[in-house]
Design an enzyme around this catalytic site. Sequence first.
Site, mmCIF file in Angstrom:
data_model
loop_
_atom_site.group_PDB
_atom_site.id
_atom_site.type_symbol
_atom_site.label_atom_id
_atom_site.label_comp_id
_atom_site.label_asym_id
_atom_site.label_seq_id
_atom_site.Cartn_x
_atom_site.Cartn_y
_atom_site.Cartn_z
ATOM 1 N N ARG A 62 -30.897 81.761 -17.432
ATOM 2 C CA ARG A 62 -30.645 82.055 -16.018
ATOM 3 C C ARG A 62 -31.812 82.803 -15.389
ATOM 4 O O ARG A 62 -32.187 82.546 -14.245
ATOM 5 C CB ARG A 62 -29.362 82.869 -15.859
ATOM 6 C CG ARG A 62 -28.107 82.023 -15.998
ATOM 7 C CD ARG A 62 -26.834 82.854 -15.827
ATOM 8 N NE ARG A 62 -25.673 82.042 -16.077
ATOM 9 C CZ ARG A 62 -24.989 81.373 -15.133
ATOM 10 N NH1 ARG A 62 -25.340 81.459 -13.871
ATOM 11 N NH2 ARG A 62 -23.955 80.638 -15.454
ATOM 12 N N HIS A 106 -18.066 81.233 1.470
ATOM 13 C CA HIS A 106 -17.126 81.142 0.357
ATOM 14 C C HIS A 106 -15.797 80.616 0.880
ATOM 15 O O HIS A 106 -15.285 81.101 1.893
ATOM 16 C CB HIS A 106 -16.936 82.522 -0.280
ATOM 17 C CG HIS A 106 -15.969 82.495 -1.425
ATOM 18 N ND1 HIS A 106 -16.309 82.012 -2.653
ATOM 19 C CD2 HIS A 106 -14.670 82.857 -1.494
ATOM 20 C CE1 HIS A 106 -15.251 82.085 -3.458
ATOM 21 N NE2 HIS A 106 -14.252 82.591 -2.773
ATOM 22 N N GLU A 140 -22.740 91.716 -6.997
ATOM 23 C CA GLU A 140 -21.365 91.448 -7.401
ATOM 24 C C GLU A 140 -20.854 90.214 -6.663
ATOM 25 O O GLU A 140 -20.911 90.138 -5.428
ATOM 26 C CB GLU A 140 -20.466 92.659 -7.102
ATOM 27 C CG GLU A 140 -19.143 92.552 -7.821
ATOM 28 C CD GLU A 140 -18.202 93.694 -7.475
ATOM 29 O OE1 GLU A 140 -16.994 93.534 -7.666
ATOM 30 O OE2 GLU A 140 -18.685 94.744 -6.988
ATOM 31 N N LEU A 141 -20.348 89.254 -7.412
ATOM 32 C CA LEU A 141 -19.987 87.942 -6.884
ATOM 33 C C LEU A 141 -18.978 88.005 -5.735
ATOM 34 O O LEU A 141 -17.934 88.643 -5.851
ATOM 35 C CB LEU A 141 -19.393 87.124 -8.042
ATOM 36 C CG LEU A 141 -19.291 85.628 -7.836
ATOM 37 C CD1 LEU A 141 -20.674 85.013 -7.711
ATOM 38 C CD2 LEU A 141 -18.539 85.003 -8.991
ATOM 39 N N GLU A 171 -15.463 75.946 8.278
ATOM 40 C CA GLU A 171 -16.753 76.383 7.724
ATOM 41 C C GLU A 171 -17.896 75.885 8.605
ATOM 42 O O GLU A 171 -18.855 76.617 8.875
ATOM 43 C CB GLU A 171 -16.942 75.861 6.296
ATOM 44 C CG GLU A 171 -15.967 76.440 5.286
ATOM 45 C CD GLU A 171 -16.269 75.984 3.858
ATOM 46 O OE1 GLU A 171 -17.455 75.795 3.515
ATOM 47 O OE2 GLU A 171 -15.317 75.802 3.080
HETATM 48 N N1 NHR Z 1 -24.705 85.204 -6.779
HETATM 49 C C1 NHR Z 1 -24.465 86.492 -6.603
HETATM 50 N N2 NHR Z 1 -25.161 87.353 -7.346
HETATM 51 N N3 NHR Z 1 -23.548 86.978 -5.750
HETATM 52 C C2 NHR Z 1 -22.824 86.113 -5.011
HETATM 53 O O1 NHR Z 1 -21.929 86.607 -4.163
HETATM 54 C C3 NHR Z 1 -23.007 84.719 -5.163
HETATM 55 C C4 NHR Z 1 -23.991 84.294 -6.084
HETATM 56 C C5 NHR Z 1 -24.221 82.924 -6.298
HETATM 57 C C6 NHR Z 1 -23.452 81.991 -5.635
HETATM 58 C C7 NHR Z 1 -21.542 81.378 -4.163
HETATM 59 C C8 NHR Z 1 -20.160 81.537 -4.844
HETATM 60 C C9 NHR Z 1 -19.007 81.045 -3.981
HETATM 61 O O2 NHR Z 1 -19.087 81.074 -2.761
HETATM 62 C C10 NHR Z 1 -22.447 82.400 -4.751
HETATM 63 C C11 NHR Z 1 -22.248 83.760 -4.491
HETATM 64 C C12 NHR Z 1 -20.811 79.757 -8.115
HETATM 65 C C13 NHR Z 1 -19.938 80.399 -8.984
HETATM 66 C C14 NHR Z 1 -19.874 80.050 -10.460
HETATM 67 O O3 NHR Z 1 -19.088 80.585 -11.186
HETATM 68 C C15 NHR Z 1 -19.141 81.410 -8.477
HETATM 69 C C16 NHR Z 1 -19.226 81.752 -7.139
HETATM 70 C C17 NHR Z 1 -20.110 81.095 -6.282
HETATM 71 C C18 NHR Z 1 -20.889 80.089 -6.778
HETATM 72 N N4 NHR Z 1 -20.782 79.146 -10.943
HETATM 73 C C19 NHR Z 1 -20.886 78.703 -12.325
HETATM 74 C C20 NHR Z 1 -22.030 79.435 -13.050
HETATM 75 O O4 NHR Z 1 -21.959 79.493 -14.284
HETATM 76 C C21 NHR Z 1 -21.195 77.233 -12.393
HETATM 77 C C22 NHR Z 1 -20.116 76.369 -11.810
HETATM 78 C C23 NHR Z 1 -20.540 74.923 -11.590
HETATM 79 O O5 NHR Z 1 -21.723 74.578 -11.789
HETATM 80 O O6 NHR Z 1 -19.681 74.136 -11.192
HETATM 81 O O7 NHR Z 1 -23.002 79.872 -12.401
HETATM 82 O O8 NHR Z 1 -17.956 80.675 -4.540
HETATM 83 C C1 GAR Z 2 -17.761 74.355 0.680
HETATM 84 O O1 GAR Z 2 -16.373 74.353 0.864
HETATM 85 C C2 GAR Z 2 -18.232 75.743 0.286
HETATM 86 O O2 GAR Z 2 -17.534 76.776 0.925
HETATM 87 C C3 GAR Z 2 -17.910 75.723 -1.182
HETATM 88 O O3 GAR Z 2 -18.200 74.428 -1.634
HETATM 89 C C4 GAR Z 2 -18.152 73.525 -0.538
HETATM 90 C C5 GAR Z 2 -19.498 72.915 -0.397
HETATM 91 O O4 GAR Z 2 -19.477 71.875 0.551
HETATM 92 N N1 GAR Z 2 -18.689 76.698 -1.882
HETATM 93 C C6 GAR Z 2 -18.358 77.120 -3.088
HETATM 94 O O5 GAR Z 2 -17.314 76.793 -3.641
HETATM 95 C C7 GAR Z 2 -19.359 78.039 -3.734
HETATM 96 N N2 GAR Z 2 -18.909 78.348 -5.038
HETATM 97 P P1 GAR Z 2 -20.816 71.316 1.159
HETATM 98 O O6 GAR Z 2 -21.766 71.053 -0.002
HETATM 99 O O7 GAR Z 2 -20.400 70.027 1.819
HETATM 100 O O8 GAR Z 2 -21.349 72.326 2.129
#
Ligand code: NHR
Ligand code: GAR
Length: 213
Positions: A62, A106, A140-141, A171
């Site tokens: 990562r 989100h 923090e996520l 959105e």
């Molecule tokens: N990074 C940080 N540090 N903080 C946030 O608030 C973040 C971020 C990266 C992405 C988007 C988020 C969402 O809107 C986002 C916010 C991916 C995952 C996840 O678990 C969780 C939240 C979000 C995006 N991803 C997996 C991973 O292992 C992979 C999942 C997949 O590939 O399908 O990274 O929800």
């Molecule tokens: C959207 O609903 C966005 O909020 C969500 O995925 C979709 C992406 O659509 N994001 C997440 O779940 C991040 N973890 P898009 O590619 O058509 O914009």
Amino acid sequence: MKNIVILISGRGSNMEAIVRAAIPGARIAAVIANRPDASGLAFASAHGIEAVCLDHKAFADRAAFDEALRQRIDAYAPDVVVLAGFMRVLGEGFVRHYEGRLINIHPSLLPAFPGLHTHRRALESGATVHGATVHFVTAELDSGPVLVQAVVPVLPDDDEAALATRVLQEEHRIYPQALRWIVEGRTRIAGQRVLVQDRARDQAALISPPLDA
Ligand code: NHR
Ligand code: GAR
């Protein structure tokens, strides 16, 4: 002119909504995907926007991906970095580098349902409202200061797909608006809250199901 870099992982409909909004003073410098099959890259190219793929699978860990991504993004000297359906969690160093200029959308009403599978979890919870949140990204996520939220009803016949479609439509309204506020220099972060200068002041409540007349 403010430079915007948008990160996607898939379809990119939020990216599309932002491009179509044609925000005055904003230039979409690049769209970067972490997956080669992200269909949103084609839309970006077709609109004359630099479309880049940086496959996270090509990196040892990562930290290596985060570092390569940071270098690619910084080549565009971005004022704002926009996560639009970006599915990789980003490390603390990356997030700190873009502090105050990194935003995400989100698909839930945060702080409810951070993380993945938000629509399924909202349905299972019995909540009668659900929605989407635009927030500044912190280490923090899904926990950073909130710029704007949209609320939609959860309807009795909803399945995950129907609810996702209703949320996504909102959105596409709130994400370009939030970015516009930032580009116009109207936002200020005060602790966990975001203050927006001269915003509309509608105090109407949203109640679902609606009350009897
Ligand atoms: N990074 C940080 N540090 N903080 C946030 O608030 C973040 C971020 C990266 C992405 C988007 C988020 C969402 O809107 C986002 C916010 C991916 C995952 C996840 O678990 C969780 C939240 C979000 C995006 N991803 C997996 C991973 O292992 C992979 C999942 C997949 O590939 O399908 O990274 O929800
Ligand atoms: C959207 O609903 C966005 O909020 C969500 O995925 C979709 C992406 O659509 N994001 C997440 O779940 C991040 N973890 P898009 O590619 O058509 O914009």
